[in-house]
Design a protein around this motif. Sequence first.
Motif, PDB file in Angstrom:
ATOM      1  N   TRP A 186       4.670  71.852  95.228  1.00  0.00           N
ATOM      2  CA  TRP A 186       3.766  71.544  94.126  1.00  0.00           C
ATOM      3  C   TRP A 186       4.442  70.756  93.014  1.00  0.00           C
ATOM      4  CZ3 TRP A 186      -1.216  71.455  94.264  1.00  0.00           C
ATOM      5  CH2 TRP A 186      -1.978  71.457  93.088  1.00  0.00           C
ATOM      6  N   ASN A 187       5.685  71.114  92.666  1.00  0.00           N
ATOM      7  CA  ASN A 187       6.389  70.476  91.558  1.00  0.00           C
ATOM      8  C   ASN A 187       7.194  69.253  91.968  1.00  0.00           C
ATOM      9  OD1 ASN A 187       5.504  72.240  89.526  1.00  0.00           O
ATOM     10  ND2 ASN A 187       7.054  73.748  90.076  1.00  0.00           N
ATOM     11  N   GLY A 188       7.386  69.038  93.264  1.00  0.00           N
ATOM     12  CA  GLY A 188       8.176  67.922  93.768  1.00  0.00           C
ATOM     13  C   GLY A 188       9.376  68.418  94.557  1.00  0.00           C
ATOM     14  N   ASN A 189       9.707  67.693  95.622  1.00  0.00           N
ATOM     15  CA  ASN A 189      10.829  68.115  96.476  1.00  0.00           C
ATOM     16  C   ASN A 189      11.646  66.942  97.009  1.00  0.00           C
ATOM     17  OD1 ASN A 189       9.044  67.026  98.295  1.00  0.00           O
ATOM     18  ND2 ASN A 189       8.746  68.893  99.501  1.00  0.00           N
ATOM     19  N   GLU A 217       5.165  68.267  79.820  1.00  0.00           N
ATOM     20  CA  GLU A 217       6.348  68.465  80.664  1.00  0.00           C
ATOM     21  C   GLU A 217       6.399  67.403  81.753  1.00  0.00           C
ATOM     22  OE1 GLU A 217       4.985  71.728  83.976  1.00  0.00           O
ATOM     23  OE2 GLU A 217       5.531  72.529  81.994  1.00  0.00           O
ATOM     24  N   ILE A 218       7.618  66.974  82.062  1.00  0.00           N
ATOM     25  CA  ILE A 218       7.863  65.999  83.124  1.00  0.00           C
ATOM     26  C   ILE A 218       8.847  66.641  84.098  1.00  0.00           C
ATOM     27  CG2 ILE A 218       8.693  63.696  83.712  1.00  0.00           C
ATOM     28  CD1 ILE A 218       8.064  62.830  80.870  1.00  0.00           C
ATOM     29  N   ARG A 219       8.443  66.825  85.345  1.00  0.00           N
ATOM     30  CA  ARG A 219       9.261  67.490  86.360  1.00  0.00           C
ATOM     31  C   ARG A 219      10.118  66.486  87.124  1.00  0.00           C
ATOM     32  NH1 ARG A 219       9.009  73.331  86.648  1.00  0.00           N
ATOM     33  NH2 ARG A 219       7.259  73.854  85.256  1.00  0.00           N
ATOM     34  N   ASN A 220      11.315  66.933  87.479  1.00  0.00           N
ATOM     35  CA  ASN A 220      12.224  66.120  88.286  1.00  0.00           C
ATOM     36  C   ASN A 220      11.668  66.015  89.708  1.00  0.00           C
ATOM     37  OD1 ASN A 220      14.373  65.039  89.751  1.00  0.00           O
ATOM     38  ND2 ASN A 220      15.917  66.167  88.581  1.00  0.00           N
ATOM     39  N   PRO A 221      11.385  64.814  90.209  1.00  0.00           N
ATOM     40  CA  PRO A 221      10.817  64.703  91.558  1.00  0.00           C
ATOM     41  C   PRO A 221      11.770  65.158  92.653  1.00  0.00           C
ATOM     42  CG  PRO A 221      11.419  62.543  90.720  1.00  0.00           C
ATOM     43  CD  PRO A 221      11.560  63.495  89.577  1.00  0.00           C
ATOM     44  N   ASN A 223      13.623  67.946  92.716  1.00  0.00           N
ATOM     45  CA  ASN A 223      13.585  69.390  92.986  1.00  0.00           C
ATOM     46  C   ASN A 223      12.546  70.133  92.165  1.00  0.00           C
ATOM     47  OD1 ASN A 223      14.727  69.286  90.458  1.00  0.00           O
ATOM     48  ND2 ASN A 223      16.777  69.853  91.136  1.00  0.00           N
ATOM     49  N   GLY A 224      11.740  69.438  91.393  1.00  0.00           N
ATOM     50  CA  GLY A 224      10.672  70.069  90.641  1.00  0.00           C
ATOM     51  C   GLY A 224      11.095  70.788  89.384  1.00  0.00           C
ATOM     52  N   THR A 225      12.368  70.673  88.989  1.00  0.00           N
ATOM     53  CA  THR A 225      12.838  71.388  87.800  1.00  0.00           C
ATOM     54  C   THR A 225      12.579  70.575  86.536  1.00  0.00           C
ATOM     55  OG1 THR A 225      15.063  70.438  87.926  1.00  0.00           O
ATOM     56  CG2 THR A 225      14.665  72.497  89.128  1.00  0.00           C
ATOM     57  N   LEU A 226      12.737  71.253  85.399  1.00  0.00           N
ATOM     58  CA  LEU A 226      12.624  70.601  84.099  1.00  0.00           C
ATOM     59  C   LEU A 226      14.011  70.220  83.615  1.00  0.00           C
ATOM     60  CD1 LEU A 226       9.909  72.934  82.615  1.00  0.00           C
ATOM     61  CD2 LEU A 226       9.665  70.474  82.938  1.00  0.00           C
ATOM     62  N   GLY A 227      14.678  69.388  84.391  1.00  0.00           N
ATOM     63  CA  GLY A 227      16.027  68.955  84.048  1.00  0.00           C
ATOM     64  C   GLY A 227      16.583  68.070  85.137  1.00  0.00           C
ATOM     65  N   GLY A 228      17.523  67.202  84.777  1.00  0.00           N
ATOM     66  CA  GLY A 228      18.150  66.318  85.741  1.00  0.00           C
ATOM     67  C   GLY A 228      19.349  67.000  86.388  1.00  0.00           C
ATOM     68  N   ALA A 244      17.752  65.492  80.100  1.00  0.00           N
ATOM     69  CA  ALA A 244      16.678  65.952  79.225  1.00  0.00           C
ATOM     70  C   ALA A 244      15.757  64.815  78.802  1.00  0.00           C
ATOM     71  CB  ALA A 244      17.266  66.622  77.991  1.00  0.00           C
ATOM     72  N   TYR A 245      16.285  63.613  78.727  1.00  0.00           N
ATOM     73  CA  TYR A 245      15.466  62.461  78.324  1.00  0.00           C
ATOM     74  C   TYR A 245      14.465  62.079  79.413  1.00  0.00           C
ATOM     75  CZ  TYR A 245      19.591  62.041  75.332  1.00  0.00           C
ATOM     76  OH  TYR A 245      20.634  62.297  74.470  1.00  0.00           O
ATOM     77  N   GLY A 246      14.774  62.452  80.657  1.00  0.00           N
ATOM     78  CA  GLY A 246      13.900  62.098  81.765  1.00  0.00           C
ATOM     79  C   GLY A 246      12.995  63.227  82.211  1.00  0.00           C
ATOM     80  N   PHE A 247      13.567  64.443  82.279  1.00  0.00           N
ATOM     81  CA  PHE A 247      12.828  65.582  82.826  1.00  0.00           C
ATOM     82  C   PHE A 247      13.006  66.783  81.906  1.00  0.00           C
ATOM     83  CE2 PHE A 247      14.746  63.118  86.381  1.00  0.00           C
ATOM     84  CZ  PHE A 247      13.598  62.407  86.703  1.00  0.00           C
TER      85      PHE A 247
END
Length: 385
Positions: A186-189, A217-221, A223-228, A244-247
């Motif tokens: 759901w969040n990206g993998n 919120e912008i999720r990292n594609p 792994n779906g986390t809120l961080g790079g 943090a600037y991206g995700f």
Amino acid sequence: MKKALLASAALLTFSAVAHAQSSVTLYGRLDAGLEYMNGVPTGVGANGAATGSSHRFKAESGDWGTSLWGMKGVEDLGGGYRAVFQLEGSFNTMTGQGPGGGGLFNRWATVGVANNQFGTLLLGRELFISNGVWDFDPFGQSNWSSASLVRGRNWPQSSNNISYQSPKFAGLDFYGQYSLSNATNWNGNGTTPQGRNAGAYITYTTPLFQIRGMYDEIRNPANGTLGGVYDPINAANSGAVNGAYGFSREYTAMFNVFLGQFKIQGAYQAIRTAGMTGQLPGQPTTLDHEWGGVTWQATPAAALIAAVYHVNGNNGAGNATIYTAGGSYNLSKRTLLDLQVATVQNSKGANYGLNANNYGTSAATDNPIIGHSQTGVYAGIQHSF
């Protein structure tokens, strides 16, 4: 023959009515000017870091506002409902080049249904909801403003959107946006270029002031986390190096105050990550970003603006402040001249530039050397149609 003429007349009448109930508008904006900047990084040292500074003078497009063109249309469906669409893409006025990998309509490609009583529902690609700071930024998200110190966090686009704009009721209105990752997770993998993005804001407007509260919120594609997650091999492609600037998730409170010829604006943003690992020294996991400014509409044609933007990051990212002043003069309803002077002052651990550059210390990022300042002047012309 008479029946044929009657049928033709009926068809022409129906066509005329249908045409009257539908419309398509072509619109756009061209922005171009000349820019001088010092504190521009040069050279290649250890780990690819810039070793010196210089200055440059160049022709630039989009410093005051993105050059763009688009189409939007509406069709009356009856019963107060309308079908609506919008297509919009950016381009470089100086070269004529389009958005490249972003697609022809990299800013907007939406279709939906609108009703004055129930609101507007859209599907497609849009500017991400974090662009909602535009109405509260003294410089209206010019190149040197509310996106600069968060390295573009405030002006991305997003695909696969479902968005809803409510009508205004007693001064209040609501806007929400949800962007699917289109991955099996759901969040990206890592199988799609975009993770799940989402956000909402509530705005209250009166003749004297306007306030807005926003969460996004912008999720990292990957792994779906809120961080790079820093990956030196794939970072250039995934955007993970921006951390943090991206995700991340973003909490924002903003205000406008209207006092005759003066408009006072300000905002505070808390940017937070979760699940972020492998960050480099100076790569923050949290950021606090604020700004304030005033616009003086000296005459119906002339406006003067002054603003201050500040950011503070953890993990040795340091802090930076942009001091800027400028203004615009309308030659007509569609054409204006613009001017902006700005300087960014970095603490000893920071290297933020005037532009919304990616995180990093190489000359390619355009960030000044760590601890150094960067100053620029821009003057241009903008025409809307």
